[in-house]
Motif scaffolding. Structure first.
Motif, PDB file in Angstrom:
ATOM      1  N   UNK A  31       0.830  -1.193   0.000  1.00 33.83           N
ATOM      2  CA  UNK A  31       0.000   0.000   0.000  1.00 33.83           C
ATOM      3  C   UNK A  31       0.868   1.247   0.000  1.00 33.83           C
ATOM      4  N   UNK A  32       0.517   2.184  -0.864  1.00 37.52           N
ATOM      5  CA  UNK A  32       1.239   3.450  -0.939  1.00 37.52           C
ATOM      6  C   UNK A  32       0.348   4.563  -0.422  1.00 37.52           C
ATOM      7  N   UNK A  33       0.913   5.376   0.446  1.00 42.39           N
ATOM      8  CA  UNK A  33       0.226   6.591   0.880  1.00 42.39           C
ATOM      9  C   UNK A  33       0.968   7.771   0.258  1.00 42.39           C
ATOM     10  N   UNK A  34       0.461   8.957   0.441  1.00 37.52           N
ATOM     11  CA  UNK A  34       0.989  10.140  -0.230  1.00 37.52           C
ATOM     12  C   UNK A  34       2.261  10.696   0.374  1.00 37.52           C
ATOM     13  N   UNK A  35       3.247   9.843   0.540  1.00 36.21           N
ATOM     14  CA  UNK A  35       4.541  10.302   1.052  1.00 36.21           C
ATOM     15  C   UNK A  35       5.380  10.811  -0.112  1.00 36.21           C
ATOM     16  N   UNK A  36       5.928  11.995   0.050  1.00 39.40           N
ATOM     17  CA  UNK A  36       6.870  12.541  -0.921  1.00 39.40           C
ATOM     18  C   UNK A  36       8.218  11.894  -0.642  1.00 39.40           C
ATOM     19  N   UNK A  37       8.774  11.112  -1.590  1.00 40.89           N
ATOM     20  CA  UNK A  37      10.024  10.403  -1.316  1.00 40.89           C
ATOM     21  C   UNK A  37      11.206  11.323  -1.045  1.00 40.89           C
ATOM     22  N   UNK A  38      11.149  12.564  -1.522  1.00 39.41           N
ATOM     23  CA  UNK A  38      12.270  13.476  -1.300  1.00 39.41           C
ATOM     24  C   UNK A  38      12.321  13.999   0.135  1.00 39.41           C
ATOM     25  N   UNK A  39      11.160  14.005   0.809  1.00 43.84           N
ATOM     26  CA  UNK A  39      11.117  14.507   2.190  1.00 43.84           C
ATOM     27  C   UNK A  39      10.815  13.414   3.203  1.00 43.84           C
ATOM     28  N   UNK A  40      10.210  12.329   2.751  1.00 43.61           N
ATOM     29  CA  UNK A  40       9.785  11.272   3.660  1.00 43.61           C
ATOM     30  C   UNK A  40       8.548  11.636   4.454  1.00 43.61           C
ATOM     31  N   UNK A  41       7.887  12.731   4.067  1.00 37.86           N
ATOM     32  CA  UNK A  41       6.714  13.224   4.775  1.00 37.86           C
ATOM     33  C   UNK A  41       5.463  13.106   3.905  1.00 37.86           C
ATOM     34  N   UNK A  42       4.318  12.972   4.573  1.00 37.78           N
ATOM     35  CA  UNK A  42       3.033  12.978   3.890  1.00 37.78           C
ATOM     36  C   UNK A  42       2.811  14.367   3.288  1.00 37.78           C
ATOM     37  N   UNK A  43       2.363  14.415   2.025  1.00 36.73           N
ATOM     38  CA  UNK A  43       2.110  15.708   1.388  1.00 36.73           C
ATOM     39  C   UNK A  43       0.932  16.395   2.069  1.00 36.73           C
ATOM     40  N   UNK A  44       0.980  17.720   2.104  1.00 41.40           N
ATOM     41  CA  UNK A  44      -0.122  18.512   2.649  1.00 41.40           C
ATOM     42  C   UNK A  44      -1.181  18.715   1.579  1.00 41.40           C
ATOM     43  N   UNK A  45      -2.417  18.926   2.005  1.00 43.60           N
ATOM     44  CA  UNK A  45      -3.466  19.269   1.060  1.00 43.60           C
ATOM     45  C   UNK A  45      -4.617  18.301   0.983  1.00 43.60           C
ATOM     46  N   UNK A  46      -4.607  17.253   1.808  1.00 46.19           N
ATOM     47  CA  UNK A  46      -5.736  16.340   1.854  1.00 46.19           C
ATOM     48  C   UNK A  46      -5.743  15.307   0.753  1.00 46.19           C
ATOM     49  N   UNK A  47      -6.909  14.686   0.562  1.00 50.03           N
ATOM     50  CA  UNK A  47      -7.057  13.528  -0.324  1.00 50.03           C
ATOM     51  C   UNK A  47      -6.634  13.805  -1.759  1.00 50.03           C
ATOM     52  N   UNK A  48      -6.957  14.966  -2.288  1.00 56.27           N
ATOM     53  CA  UNK A  48      -6.629  15.255  -3.688  1.00 56.27           C
ATOM     54  C   UNK A  48      -5.124  15.275  -3.918  1.00 56.27           C
ATOM     55  N   UNK A  49      -4.389  15.950  -3.065  1.00 60.30           N
ATOM     56  CA  UNK A  49      -2.925  15.998  -3.184  1.00 60.30           C
ATOM     57  C   UNK A  49      -2.315  14.633  -2.877  1.00 60.30           C
ATOM     58  N   UNK A  50      -2.881  13.942  -1.896  1.00 62.22           N
ATOM     59  CA  UNK A  50      -2.349  12.634  -1.521  1.00 62.22           C
ATOM     60  C   UNK A  50      -2.501  11.621  -2.649  1.00 62.22           C
TER      61      UNK A  50
END
Length: 127
Positions: A31-50
């Protein structure tokens, strides 16, 4: 024969599992979640950005084995709120852009890792 798939272009796993496994003509992603691999953090902005980030992450996993979205046969989508269903449909319509849609299941869950609102895993057929 089983092959573990690992690419630096997709996020590191956050537990004891592989990004994907290739076996008997299929690729199974974790399972992939909306983690930005360059930061290791979940992207901000909710479901659409994720979901946009999830799609990028899945693309990188597919590309690591020379595959693309046309190889996807099944998606399983987990959301913390089914009211995001239209956002998902729009994202997948754009992503598959005229190619055949895979089978898909969407399930509402109480929570996802790191507070994500969407998680997707896939099964791809290797022709």
């Amino acid at each position: 024969m089983k092959k573990i798939i690992k690419t630096k272009n997709a996020p590191e796993t956050i537990g004891p599992y592989s990004q994907a496994v290739k076996v008997n003509g299929f690729l199974f992603s974790a399972g992939q979640i909306g983690i930005d691999p360059s930061t290791g953090q979940l992207v901000d902005g909710g479901a659409e950005k994720e979901i946009k980030q999830v799609i990028k992450n899945l693309d990188f996993i597919l590309k690591a084995e020379g595959l693309n979205r046309t190889h996807i046969t099944k998606l399983t989508v987990y959301v913390t709120n089914l009211s995001t269903f239209n956002i998902l449909n729009n994202a997948f319509t754009h992503y598959f852009n005229g190619s055949d849609f895979p089978a898909r299941s969407t399930v509402e869950v109480s929570a996802l890792p790191l507070g994500a609102s969407v998680e997707v895993d896939l099964i791809a057929f290797i022709s």
